[in-house]
Design an enzyme around this catalytic site. Sequence first.
Site, PDB file in Angstrom:
ATOM      1  N   TYR A   1      27.071  31.207 -45.385  1.00 30.50           N
ATOM      2  CA  TYR A   1      27.122  32.516 -46.040  1.00 30.50           C
ATOM      3  C   TYR A   1      25.973  33.456 -45.697  1.00 30.50           C
ATOM      4  O   TYR A   1      26.177  34.634 -45.454  1.00 30.50           O
ATOM      5  CB  TYR A   1      27.132  32.326 -47.559  1.00 30.50           C
ATOM      6  CG  TYR A   1      27.026  33.611 -48.358  1.00 30.50           C
ATOM      7  CD1 TYR A   1      28.149  34.384 -48.594  1.00 30.50           C
ATOM      8  CD2 TYR A   1      25.800  34.048 -48.852  1.00 30.50           C
ATOM      9  CE1 TYR A   1      28.063  35.570 -49.314  1.00 30.50           C
ATOM     10  CE2 TYR A   1      25.704  35.228 -49.576  1.00 30.50           C
ATOM     11  CZ  TYR A   1      26.839  35.986 -49.812  1.00 30.50           C
ATOM     12  OH  TYR A   1      26.744  37.149 -50.520  1.00 30.50           O
TER      13      TYR A   1
ATOM     14  N   GLY B   1      18.711  41.016 -48.183  1.00 28.37           N
ATOM     15  CA  GLY B   1      18.005  41.534 -49.347  1.00 28.37           C
ATOM     16  C   GLY B   1      18.205  43.030 -49.454  1.00 28.37           C
ATOM     17  O   GLY B   1      17.937  43.745 -48.502  1.00 28.37           O
TER      18      GLY B   1
ATOM     19  N   ASN C   1       9.750  34.768 -46.564  1.00 25.99           N
ATOM     20  CA  ASN C   1      11.135  34.450 -46.930  1.00 25.99           C
ATOM     21  C   ASN C   1      11.178  32.989 -47.354  1.00 25.99           C
ATOM     22  O   ASN C   1      10.716  32.127 -46.617  1.00 25.99           O
ATOM     23  CB  ASN C   1      12.051  34.697 -45.720  1.00 25.99           C
ATOM     24  CG  ASN C   1      13.481  34.191 -45.933  1.00 25.99           C
ATOM     25  OD1 ASN C   1      14.133  33.760 -44.983  1.00 25.99           O
ATOM     26  ND2 ASN C   1      13.981  34.242 -47.150  1.00 25.99           N
ATOM     27  N   GLY C   2      11.745  32.754 -48.524  1.00 28.88           N
ATOM     28  CA  GLY C   2      11.827  31.387 -49.031  1.00 28.88           C
ATOM     29  C   GLY C   2      11.346  31.354 -50.454  1.00 28.88           C
ATOM     30  O   GLY C   2      11.272  32.392 -51.115  1.00 28.88           O
TER      31      GLY C   2
ATOM     32  N   CYS D   1      15.622  36.669 -48.447  1.00 28.48           N
ATOM     33  CA  CYS D   1      14.933  37.854 -47.929  1.00 28.48           C
ATOM     34  C   CYS D   1      14.978  37.866 -46.425  1.00 28.48           C
ATOM     35  O   CYS D   1      15.306  36.867 -45.793  1.00 28.48           O
ATOM     36  CB  CYS D   1      13.473  37.858 -48.381  1.00 28.48           C
ATOM     37  SG  CYS D   1      13.310  37.761 -50.157  1.00 28.48           S
TER      38      CYS D   1
HETATM   39  P1  5GP Z   1      30.868  33.713 -58.112  1.00 30.65           P
HETATM   40  O1  5GP Z   1      31.644  34.930 -58.358  1.00 30.65           O
HETATM   41  O2  5GP Z   1      31.692  32.454 -58.036  1.00 30.65           O
HETATM   42  O3  5GP Z   1      29.691  33.586 -59.031  1.00 30.65           O
HETATM   43  O4  5GP Z   1      30.182  33.893 -56.694  1.00 30.65           O
HETATM   44  C1  5GP Z   1      30.863  33.628 -55.537  1.00 30.65           C
HETATM   45  C2  5GP Z   1      30.822  34.803 -54.625  1.00 30.65           C
HETATM   46  O5  5GP Z   1      29.472  35.232 -54.454  1.00 30.65           O
HETATM   47  C3  5GP Z   1      31.367  34.442 -53.293  1.00 30.65           C
HETATM   48  O6  5GP Z   1      32.306  35.417 -52.918  1.00 30.65           O
HETATM   49  C4  5GP Z   1      30.184  34.481 -52.371  1.00 30.65           C
HETATM   50  O7  5GP Z   1      30.447  35.274 -51.239  1.00 30.65           O
HETATM   51  C5  5GP Z   1      29.041  35.062 -53.138  1.00 30.65           C
HETATM   52  N1  5GP Z   1      27.880  34.126 -53.077  1.00 30.65           N
HETATM   53  C6  5GP Z   1      27.580  33.375 -52.043  1.00 30.65           C
HETATM   54  N2  5GP Z   1      26.478  32.699 -52.256  1.00 30.65           N
HETATM   55  C7  5GP Z   1      26.030  32.950 -53.431  1.00 30.65           C
HETATM   56  C8  5GP Z   1      24.905  32.486 -54.156  1.00 30.65           C
HETATM   57  O8  5GP Z   1      24.084  31.719 -53.707  1.00 30.65           O
HETATM   58  N3  5GP Z   1      24.769  32.926 -55.369  1.00 30.65           N
HETATM   59  C9  5GP Z   1      25.659  33.759 -55.883  1.00 30.65           C
HETATM   60  N4  5GP Z   1      25.457  34.128 -57.125  1.00 30.65           N
HETATM   61  N5  5GP Z   1      26.727  34.243 -55.215  1.00 30.65           N
HETATM   62  C10 5GP Z   1      26.931  33.842 -53.982  1.00 30.65           C
HETATM   63 MG    MG Z   2      31.988  36.783 -51.128  1.00 32.86          MG
END
Ligand code: 5GP
Ligand code: MG
Length: 465
Positions: free
Chosen positions: A246, A27, A105-106, A1
């Site tokens: 990310y 978010g 947030n958290g 968030c």
């Molecule tokens: P996947 O398709 O392998 O489930 O998710 C990877 C993609 O989701 C990556 O392109 C990434 O940018 C994004 N992503 C990054 N962090 C997270 C996360 O913590 N959870 C999820 N579900 N997706 C993420």
């Molecule tokens: Mg991605």
Amino acid sequence: CGIFGVIGVTDASNFVALGLHALQHRGQEAGGIVSHDAEHGFNSARRFGYVRDNFTSQSLMQTLPGPLAIGHVRYSTAGSKGAQIRDVQPFFGEFSMGGAAIAHNGNITNADALRRELIERGSIFQSSSDSECIIHLMARSLQRNIPERMEDALRRVEGAFSVVAMTRSKLIGVRDPLGVRPLVLGKVADGWVLSSETCALDIIGAEYVREIEPGEMVVISAEHGVESLRPFRPQKSRFCIFEHVYFSRPDSIIGNRSVYETRRQIGVELAREAPVDADLVCPVPDSGTPAAIGFAHESGIPYGMGIVRNQYMGRTFIEPTEQIRNMGVRLKLNVNRALIKGKRVILVDDSVVRGTTSRKIKEMILDAGAAEVHFRIASPPTAWPCFYGVDTPQREKLLAATMTEEQMRDHLQVDSLRFVSLDGLYRAVGEVEGRNPKQPQYCDACFSGDYPVEPSDQIKKGFKL
Ligand code: 5GP
Ligand code: MG
Ligand code: SF4
């Protein structure tokens, strides 16, 4: 968030709306703003959807007057999926000494236990959110002013929290003792700003002052300016390393480091650790872009936009259900056939979670006539769920929880698949010696399984460390 607050400016809610817009990547489900002025008291508006679709309407913003306001953009981790408006923050509480609103947030790791205890003692919860515990704990405190009640409440809370709160006359910011989630202080004209990230200071022309430190509470008022308190026992900080990979925006500054530069450096590390002969380096946009730039630079292999992103789709993973997430990849990304055809392609992405994105992208790239597909991932394998505010799925759904790197490569049917090492990631964030295994400098639990705060609610539900 994402959380944001302003004190000491005319129509603070307009600043908050802009700040939340710059934090929208944190978010996208919903947003809310609470403001206060002497004549109207507290006012609030909470809405589903993007900030720009709600908090730009003159008629709505006019209902949020005053020199003090806070706001929140929500993406659900704890609490019910398929959000309800009662789960949208900021939350508001009325105490004997006046009202207070909080934005969190958290993720509180002992929220279930606290909620049970509070309900037994008579608290009436309005939402399913873990964050609401803070308000009820404040209500039960015997302290005489709101900042002290907040201290009392937060000392009972475990897990990750950055909080922005307000009373009638004060703006309050707190970070948990490990400083897992970010929070920064800024200055705008005669007023002060609290924000999850520096990119949201830029949008309102605020000057960056400093980070709120782990375990610090700041109380900001017109009379006393910024007062700094230390309500918690000091601990070595464990900032979320995934914010660098990310979650944060690349134009933000964290710990005096440019997030963009860190991500580019992860790409450099990847190219050194896992080189491969190929014709083209392509990012999976947007999250893989800075790392792909670093990879191309270090390897000398040309960089190109082999995948083009439709700018009108949000982030795929911040969509609550699996079905929407599955569709999301194709709705959002398309292959640039003219560039890909006949080439050996290195695809750089930030992470593999369930593997959905990678599998679909590989199919699209092969359909477009690529000769080879090599994946390079700018984080180590995500093998553990996050319980501190990032929405990773249950352990069973994480590809890396059940498969080795080899098995993942076979599962995705790509020519090669490599992840940056944990030490490589630490070097990229500026730790030249890599990760200190005795005293890790960051939280990296989703990669290492080393949880800096015991996820006690989850353990009671059967989660095994
Ligand atoms: P996947 O398709 O392998 O489930 O998710 C990877 C993609 O989701 C990556 O392109 C990434 O940018 C994004 N992503 C990054 N962090 C997270 C996360 O913590 N959870 C999820 N579900 N997706 C993420
Ligand atoms: Mg991605
Ligand atoms: Fe960040 Fe991962 Fe730790 Fe969660 S588990 S706080 S995503 S490093």
